[in-house]
Design an enzyme around this catalytic site. Structure first.
Site, PDB file in Angstrom:
ATOM      1  N   HIS A 126      -0.786  99.376 -19.891  1.00 50.24           N
ATOM      2  CA  HIS A 126      -1.095  98.508 -18.676  1.00 50.24           C
ATOM      3  C   HIS A 126      -2.421  97.856 -18.653  1.00 50.24           C
ATOM      4  O   HIS A 126      -3.653  98.360 -19.146  1.00 50.24           O
ATOM      5  CB  HIS A 126      -0.983  99.675 -17.665  1.00 50.24           C
ATOM      6  CG  HIS A 126       0.408  99.901 -17.195  1.00 50.24           C
ATOM      7  ND1 HIS A 126       1.278  98.870 -16.916  1.00 50.24           N
ATOM      8  CD2 HIS A 126       0.909 101.284 -16.774  1.00 50.24           C
ATOM      9  CE1 HIS A 126       2.419  99.627 -16.490  1.00 50.24           C
ATOM     10  NE2 HIS A 126       2.304 100.853 -16.349  1.00 50.24           N
TER      11      HIS A 126
ATOM     12  N   CYS B  11      -0.265  92.746 -20.320  1.00 52.94           N
ATOM     13  CA  CYS B  11       0.139  91.789 -19.257  1.00 52.94           C
ATOM     14  C   CYS B  11      -0.938  90.903 -18.902  1.00 52.94           C
ATOM     15  O   CYS B  11      -2.322  91.362 -18.871  1.00 52.94           O
ATOM     16  CB  CYS B  11       0.663  92.260 -17.912  1.00 52.94           C
ATOM     17  SG  CYS B  11       2.368  93.269 -18.310  1.00 52.94           S
TER      18      CYS B  11
ATOM     19  N   ARG C 279       1.973  87.827 -21.536  1.00 56.00           N
ATOM     20  CA  ARG C 279       1.332  88.525 -22.658  1.00 56.00           C
ATOM     21  C   ARG C 279       0.315  88.408 -23.481  1.00 56.00           C
ATOM     22  O   ARG C 279       0.161  87.010 -23.572  1.00 56.00           O
ATOM     23  CB  ARG C 279       2.402  89.244 -23.365  1.00 56.00           C
ATOM     24  CG  ARG C 279       3.636  90.124 -22.695  1.00 56.00           C
ATOM     25  CD  ARG C 279       3.165  91.202 -22.133  1.00 56.00           C
ATOM     26  NE  ARG C 279       4.434  91.837 -21.424  1.00 56.00           N
ATOM     27  CZ  ARG C 279       4.931  91.451 -20.338  1.00 56.00           C
ATOM     28  NH1 ARG C 279       4.161  90.606 -19.478  1.00 56.00           N
ATOM     29  NH2 ARG C 279       6.140  92.063 -19.819  1.00 56.00           N
TER      30      ARG C 279
END
Length: 273
Positions: free
Chosen positions: A177, A251, A260
């Site tokens: 994340h 991300c 990405r």
């Protein structure tokens, strides 16, 4: 009608009722807006603070648990086979019988002389390695798979199933994340070429050096995690020859999942435990 009466405004009861209703509607609307605002603020606090706090704590505990497990195995107190599976020197082809490494490493002087691989494949969602990035002050568990609920939302880094394992020829590809749930890859853009990326397993510690950085590509750009990684969207980024690669994906931009970011590294050293 007297003259003085002509300047006096007559207020009917119906006018008073309408104004009272308008006040109640406005007051009720204001209360709803305040309530919605408070709920949104609590949601933001939960996402930006609470999930990070809980995920980081859980990830730290998992790292400690892995270190204790490996330490016990080293003392002969752990379960299972504590010895590494040792093969011949790795080459770009991945053959265990080749007598000497070729040149997939950034520095021949730091090239590993043996390949230490995990005994058996990790189970889905199992934490089995520790990723350390000194420049980012990051030390986080690596688990098998990239499930949000079972891996990423716990603050772990996830291993793309089907890609290589640490120290093996091919591409050891990971996801994490950028924001919330521990956000282990929040500061990935701070990495520079030559920075160390370490992957510690129960048999060895592998050091990769950052080699290429792809700032942005499509979320569906599967080429970046192939055994020989190369972007399908931006072919100028990536490789054309087999080697020992690591891939970090997250991300971008922050607080979105539209694109990405990709960081690639090459294996440069291997240290058995």
């Amino acid at each position: 009608m007297p003259a003085w009466w002509s300047g006096v405004r007559v207020v009917r009861h119906s006018d008073r009722r309408r104004r009272a209703r308008r006040r109640r509607v406005l007051w009720g609307g204001a209360e709803v807006l305040v309530t919605v605002g408070v709920l949104l603020m609590l949601l933001v606090v939960h996402q930006l603070w609470w999930t990070n706090r809980e995920a980081r704590r859980g990830a730290e505990r998992q790292v400690e648990a892995l270190e204790r497990e490996w330490g016990h195995e080293g003392d002969g107190a752990g379960g299972g086979d504590p010895s590494p599976a040792v093969s011949g020197s790795p080459t770009a082809s991945g053959s265990p019988t080749d007598p000497a490494p070729t040149t997939p490493y950034a520095s021949p002087s730091r090239a590993p002389q043996r390949s230490y691989t995990p005994v058996g494949l990790p189970r889905r969602s199992q934490a089995y390695a520790v990723l350390t990035i000194p420049r980012l002050g990051l030390r986080v568990p690596v688990a098998e798979g990239v499930s949000k609920a079972d891996v990423l939302n716990k603050g772990y880094v996830g291993h793309y199933r089907g890609t290589g394992q640490p120290g093996q020829a091919g591409n050891f590809a990971l996801a994490g994340h950028r924001n919330t749930h521990g956000e282990p890859f929040r500061y990935l853009p701070r990495l520079r070429r030559g920075d160390d990326i370490e992957v510690e397993t129960r048999t060895a510690t592998y050091t990769y050096d950052v080699d290429q950085i792809l700032p942005q590509t499509s979320a569906t750009d599967s080429g970046v995690i192939r055994p020989v990684p190369r972007s399908l969207v931006r072919p100028a980024y990536g490789y054309s020859e087999p080697g020992y690669y690591i891939t970090l994906t997250t991300c971008t931009p922050e607080f979105t999942s539209r694109y990405r970011m990709v960081v690639w590294g090459k294996l440069v050293s291997m240290r058995p435990r």
